[in-house]
Design a protein around this motif. Structure first.
Motif, PDB file in Angstrom:
ATOM      1  N   UNK A 297      -1.187   1.455   6.937  1.00 19.84           N
ATOM      2  CA  UNK A 297      -0.979   2.126   5.651  1.00 19.84           C
ATOM      3  C   UNK A 297      -2.281   2.151   4.868  1.00 19.84           C
ATOM      4  N   UNK A 298      -3.206   2.984   5.329  1.00 22.89           N
ATOM      5  CA  UNK A 298      -4.524   3.112   4.717  1.00 22.89           C
ATOM      6  C   UNK A 298      -4.495   4.253   3.709  1.00 22.89           C
ATOM      7  N   UNK A 299      -4.980   3.975   2.493  1.00 23.18           N
ATOM      8  CA  UNK A 299      -4.951   4.972   1.422  1.00 23.18           C
ATOM      9  C   UNK A 299      -6.231   5.794   1.399  1.00 23.18           C
ATOM     10  N   UNK A 300      -7.362   5.127   1.551  1.00 26.17           N
ATOM     11  CA  UNK A 300      -8.653   5.810   1.596  1.00 26.17           C
ATOM     12  C   UNK A 300      -9.596   4.972   2.452  1.00 26.17           C
ATOM     13  N   UNK A 301     -10.893   5.230   2.343  1.00 24.15           N
ATOM     14  CA  UNK A 301     -11.849   4.534   3.209  1.00 24.15           C
ATOM     15  C   UNK A 301     -11.963   3.039   2.918  1.00 24.15           C
TER      16      UNK A 301
ATOM     17  N   UNK B  61       6.666   5.387   7.580  1.00 24.12           N
ATOM     18  CA  UNK B  61       6.305   6.187   8.753  1.00 24.12           C
ATOM     19  C   UNK B  61       5.536   7.440   8.331  1.00 24.12           C
ATOM     20  N   UNK B  62       6.024   8.109   7.304  1.00 24.16           N
ATOM     21  CA  UNK B  62       5.361   9.327   6.835  1.00 24.16           C
ATOM     22  C   UNK B  62       3.943   9.024   6.354  1.00 24.16           C
TER      23      UNK B  62
ATOM     24  N   UNK C 275      11.668   4.199  17.917  1.00 25.48           N
ATOM     25  CA  UNK C 275      11.281   4.022  19.299  1.00 25.48           C
ATOM     26  C   UNK C 275       9.799   3.951  19.575  1.00 25.48           C
ATOM     27  N   UNK C 276       9.012   4.928  19.091  1.00 25.94           N
ATOM     28  CA  UNK C 276       7.587   4.984  19.381  1.00 25.94           C
ATOM     29  C   UNK C 276       6.732   4.676  18.152  1.00 25.94           C
ATOM     30  N   UNK C 277       7.345   4.271  17.069  1.00 22.91           N
ATOM     31  CA  UNK C 277       6.608   4.013  15.826  1.00 22.91           C
ATOM     32  C   UNK C 277       6.468   2.518  15.605  1.00 22.91           C
TER      33      UNK C 277
ATOM     34  N   UNK D 246      12.834   2.311  -3.028  1.00 23.17           N
ATOM     35  CA  UNK D 246      12.027   2.187  -1.825  1.00 23.17           C
ATOM     36  C   UNK D 246      10.572   2.590  -2.022  1.00 23.17           C
ATOM     37  N   UNK D 247       9.731   2.160  -1.107  1.00 20.95           N
ATOM     38  CA  UNK D 247       8.302   2.439  -1.209  1.00 20.95           C
ATOM     39  C   UNK D 247       8.044   3.936  -1.222  1.00 20.95           C
ATOM     40  N   UNK D 248       7.276   4.354  -2.179  1.00 27.94           N
ATOM     41  CA  UNK D 248       6.885   5.760  -2.273  1.00 27.94           C
ATOM     42  C   UNK D 248       5.513   5.849  -2.938  1.00 27.94           C
ATOM     43  N   UNK D 249       5.482   5.640  -4.252  1.00 26.38           N
ATOM     44  CA  UNK D 249       4.229   5.786  -4.993  1.00 26.38           C
ATOM     45  C   UNK D 249       3.146   4.834  -4.493  1.00 26.38           C
ATOM     46  N   UNK D 250       3.513   3.581  -4.213  1.00 25.32           N
ATOM     47  CA  UNK D 250       2.510   2.596  -3.811  1.00 25.32           C
ATOM     48  C   UNK D 250       1.843   2.982  -2.494  1.00 25.32           C
ATOM     49  N   UNK D 251       2.541   3.724  -1.634  1.00 25.41           N
ATOM     50  CA  UNK D 251       1.973   4.126  -0.359  1.00 25.41           C
ATOM     51  C   UNK D 251       0.846   5.136  -0.516  1.00 25.41           C
ATOM     52  N   UNK D 252       0.736   5.723  -1.692  1.00 30.04           N
ATOM     53  CA  UNK D 252      -0.317   6.707  -1.952  1.00 30.04           C
ATOM     54  C   UNK D 252      -1.239   6.254  -3.074  1.00 30.04           C
TER      55      UNK D 252
END
Length: 355
Positions: free
Chosen positions: A198-202, A272-273, A293-295, A327-333
């Motif tokens: 879960x990388x936001x930027x560099x 995942x997104x 399955x693959x994630x 659920x997680x949304x804003x923090x992921x970005x």
């Protein structure tokens, strides 16, 4: 009330830890070292590549000392700038330099049996993470004693990046060593890998901090949520909402069992997104990995919450949940933070996510 501080581990240590939990029939170790600056030849001899760093003349294996008998070198090509080799390899689609390592590692696990989809995703990530920034890959064939036969059920790889080396060893796990990983350490390993995905930027990534504690609130009354709210000191600032608060207040809101399940499911989809958004591999490809399955990131999220719930609820099965921006949304970005507080009959777990 007491609170235990969260533990911190690196991604490669986390891979070793989760191998013990998810693939208990195997033991994987990754050892770092250093080498001289001279380049290896295209067909190096044992004398050329042994005797220093992570690949000494002999090295410790799961069943004792290992003695190299042969070595083969493979070039590692730099992946495209938009490629995340470890991420793609975890999906079963290794790119660039991770392809050969992936083939070695998955092939060894398949030959020994017991490789499910979760284990395959973890092994793929291990292959990609091992060769990150590396330029050389060595396949080491080893024996259990000098002059003895090669150990066909073991895999030993060495990668080199400049003067830094990493040696991966994979071997069947002795039955006596198949012990469980204690919860706090397992959680630290899971969250370390979640942050890698879960990388936001560099420079920034989403971080997960999990702190366990205890409480002395009696939850056997008619309204356990209200009883806990009244008896919970807030751990300094994590306050629980009451009837005077509104949805915009910076407080934790109670979740019933069905709401918690729905929230964790939606959070998993959001994770995942966010992980896929860091890659361009799927930009023109509709055959995205299945969930879970693959994630690998999906398996990690499930392992995190299941481990926490089992630790908190214990034998009693009591579980309350309170959340902020979940659920997680804003923090992921990279916007704000989120919090999930889980409460059992005696224990608590505070999961704080920030970016």
């Amino acid at each position: 009330m007491t609170v235990a501080e969260p533990r911190q581990v690196g991604p490669l240590e986390a891979v070793e830890c989760l191998f013990r939990s998810w693939l208990p029939r195997w033991r994987l170790t990754i050892v770092g070292g250093a080498v001289p600056e001279e380049e290896w030849s295209s067909k190096p001899s044992l004398t050329e590549v042994t005797g220093y760093g992570a690949f000494p003349g002999t090295f410790a294996g799961s069943g004792g000392q290992r003695h190299p008998v042969a070595v083969e070198r493979f070039d590692i090509e730099d992946p495209d700038e938009t490629s995340d080799s470890a991420l793609h390899a975890s999906w079963g689609r290794p790119t660039g330099g991770s392809e050969q390592t992936y083939e070695f590692l998955i092939g060894a696990l398949e030959s020994g049996g017991g490789l499910d989809r979760r284990g395959r995703a973890l092994a793929g990530y291990a292959a990609g993470a091992l060769v990150a920034d590396a330029t050389d890959l060595l396949w080491i064939i080893a024996a259990g004693e000098p002059g003895g036969p090669a150990l066909d059920d073991e895999l030993h790889l060495l990668v080199r990046s400049g003067r830094t080396t990493r040696r991966l060893s994979l071997a069947p796990a002795p039955i006596v060593s198949r012990t469980s990983v204690e919860a706090e350490y397992r959680i630290a390993c899971v969250t370390a890998l979640l942050s890698e995905f879960l990388v936001i930027n560099n420079t920034d990534a989403v971080t997960f901090e999990v702190s366990f504690g205890t409480h002395d609130v009696d939850l056997d009354g008619p309204d356990p949520h209200e009883a806990f709210r009244a008896g919970w000191p807030g751990d300094g600032h994590w306050l629980i909402a009451d009837e005077n608060d509104d949805e915009d207040d910076d407080v934790l809101w109670p979740l019933d069992a069905s709401s918690l399940e729905a929230t964790l499911t939606e959070s998993e989809r959001n994770i995942v997104q966010a992980a896929r958004a860091t890659s361009m591999l799927w930009e023109f490809d509709d055959t995205t990995p299945e969930i879970p399955g693959d994630e690998l990131v999906s398996w990690l999220a499930r392992d995190l919450y299941e481990t926490i719930i089992n630790e908190v609820s214990g034998k009693s099965g009591t579980l309350l949940a309170f959340a902020k921006k979940f659920p997680l949304d804003e923090v992921l970005y990279g916007e704000g933070d989120s919090c999930l507080l889980m409460v059992g009959s005696e224990r608590t777990a505070l999961v704080y996510m920030s970016s």
